[in-house]
Scaffold this active site. Structure first.
Site, short mmCIF file in Angstrom:
data_model
loop_
_atom_site.label_atom_id
_atom_site.label_comp_id
_atom_site.label_asym_id
_atom_site.label_seq_id
_atom_site.Cartn_x
_atom_site.Cartn_y
_atom_site.Cartn_z
N LYS A 194 0.76 -1.12 0.10
CA LYS A 194 0.02 -0.06 0.03
C LYS A 194 0.79 1.35 0.00
CE LYS A 194 0.96 1.22 4.43
NZ LYS A 194 1.57 2.36 4.98
N ASP A 213 -3.00 -1.98 9.94
CA ASP A 213 -2.96 -1.52 8.42
C ASP A 213 -3.43 -3.28 7.80
OD1 ASP A 213 -1.89 0.81 8.37
OD2 ASP A 213 -0.10 0.10 7.93
O1 C5P Z 1 -1.08 -1.47 14.56
P1 C5P Z 1 0.37 -1.91 14.41
O2 C5P Z 1 0.81 -3.05 15.20
O3 C5P Z 1 0.51 -1.94 12.99
O4 C5P Z 1 1.22 -0.74 14.99
C1 C5P Z 1 2.50 -0.81 15.28
C2 C5P Z 1 2.99 0.47 16.03
O5 C5P Z 1 2.66 1.80 15.28
C3 C5P Z 1 2.15 0.55 17.20
O6 C5P Z 1 2.48 -0.30 18.29
C4 C5P Z 1 2.27 2.16 17.73
O7 C5P Z 1 3.47 2.30 18.16
C5 C5P Z 1 2.16 2.60 16.09
N1 C5P Z 1 0.91 3.00 15.77
C6 C5P Z 1 0.13 4.21 16.30
N2 C5P Z 1 -1.01 4.42 15.85
C7 C5P Z 1 -1.52 3.91 14.96
C8 C5P Z 1 -1.14 2.92 14.48
C9 C5P Z 1 0.14 2.27 14.57
O8 C5P Z 1 0.89 4.75 17.19
N3 C5P Z 1 -2.65 4.34 14.68
#
Ligand code: C5P
Length: 309
Positions: free
Chosen positions: A17, A144
């Site tokens: 993406k 994502d």
């Molecule tokens: O959701 P995901 O595991 O991909 O997110 C990885 C990290 O990115 C989270 O632990 C957080 O630190 C950060 N993140 C965030 N806000 C979001 C998505 C991700 O702070 N909306």
């Protein structure tokens, strides 16, 4: 083979993406950030193949495969475990990832592998899970991951996992400049917090949504925006050179892809994209450059499971 029966192997293809808008709010109490995140799925793909095995195992091949964790922290393994737990199945499956999406590049490669493994295991095990259930598991896997399943063009709100499909008037031609090494998403968000102590609530740009709907590439180029870009540039100042090289090569616009360090350039057409990619490859500011079109379908079963036979 004819008639129903257990599938021996299911392969799923999942796109990368690019975020054409990534508006980021202040950190929430759960550590995540509220987003207005406009995703397009681009035609760079990982393929995930699920095969019955004695126990859960993940292997990976392709560029950057040595940087992919093969333990239970891999989202593909987590996806198999979550689906299996929900349906009372033992996740005895070998998940092989054929990697083409840059690793830790801000293009949702890890999320693609999670969504792909989920769909592959679902087909292999014939769970009968609904699309809504699969999306719920995707959201549990990561912010994502639901978009990797759905593909196309979508606005993600909440932490990015609540999706609304967007209309797209045309294909867009992109160039991706791949950087050496990755950037950690949590580190980039922490840098965003440091640089942006008073972040405003994120809002999707109506002009951007209009440009997508009308397929107007010049209008889209004018409104591309990534609130994580200053943080990625602060952590990796050399990305400014890559952005300058893409602009000098004739890209309509360039930005850091997600949390980086991949940079994305929007080109007028396929010919211009090829020229920008060639110029970036010769610029000495990136490891390599790839062209890819948006938008494409999300996770798709290539080698059919039992229900398709
Ligand atoms: O959701 P995901 O595991 O991909 O997110 C990885 C990290 O990115 C989270 O632990 C957080 O630190 C950060 N993140 C965030 N806000 C979001 C998505 C991700 O702070 N909306």
């Amino acid at each position: 083979m004819s008639g129903p029966g257990p599938a021996r192997r299911v392969t799923v293809r999942v796109p990368a993406k690019v975020n054409v808008q990534l508006a980021v709010g202040a950190a929430r109490t759960d550590g995540f950030h509220d987003l207005a995140n406009v995703f397009l799925a681009v035609a760079l793909y990982d393929e995930i193949t699920a095969t019955p095995a004695a126990s859960l195992q993940v292997t990976c091949a392709g560029p950057g495969a040595d940087q992919v964790p093969l333990d239970r922290t891999n989202l593909a393994a987590r996806a198999a475990e979550l689906l299996a737990a929900r349906y009372g199945i033992t996740p005895d499956v070998h998940l092989h990832i054929d990697k083409d999406i840059p690793v830790a590049g801000g293009m949702a490669g890890g999320s693609a592998d999670g969504a792909g493994a989920l769909l592959a295991c679902d087909a292999l095990w014939s769970t009968g899970a609904s699309r809504a259930e699969l999306l719920e598991i995707c959201a549990e896997l990561g912010s994502d991951v639901p978009f990797s399943l759905v593909g196309g063009a979508a606005l993600g709100t909440g932490r990015g996992e609540q999706l609304t499909s967007l209309a797209l008037g045309a294909a867009f031609h992109w160039v991706f400049a791949l950087a050496d090494g990755g950037l950690s998403t949590p580190t980039v968000f922490r840098e965003f917090d440091r640089l942006t102590p008073d972040a405003a609530p994120p809002q999707a740009s109506p002009d951007l949504i209009d440009a997508l709907r009308s397929g107007d590439v010049v209008a889209l180029a004018a409104v591309l925006a990534n609130d994580l870009q200053p943080a990625a540039l602060s952590l990796r100042p050399s990305l400014a050179d890559t952005l300058a090289a893409g602009a000098a090569a004739g890209a309509l616009a360039g930005l850091v892809s997600g949390s980086g360090p991949t940079t994305a350039f929007l080109a007028k057409d396929a010919e211009s994209a090829a020229e920008v990619a060639a110029a970036l490859r010769g610029s000495g500011t990136c490891r390599s450059a790839r062209v890819a079109v948006s938008s494409v379908a999300g996770a798709t079963v290539l080698r059919p499971g039992p229900s398709q036979r």
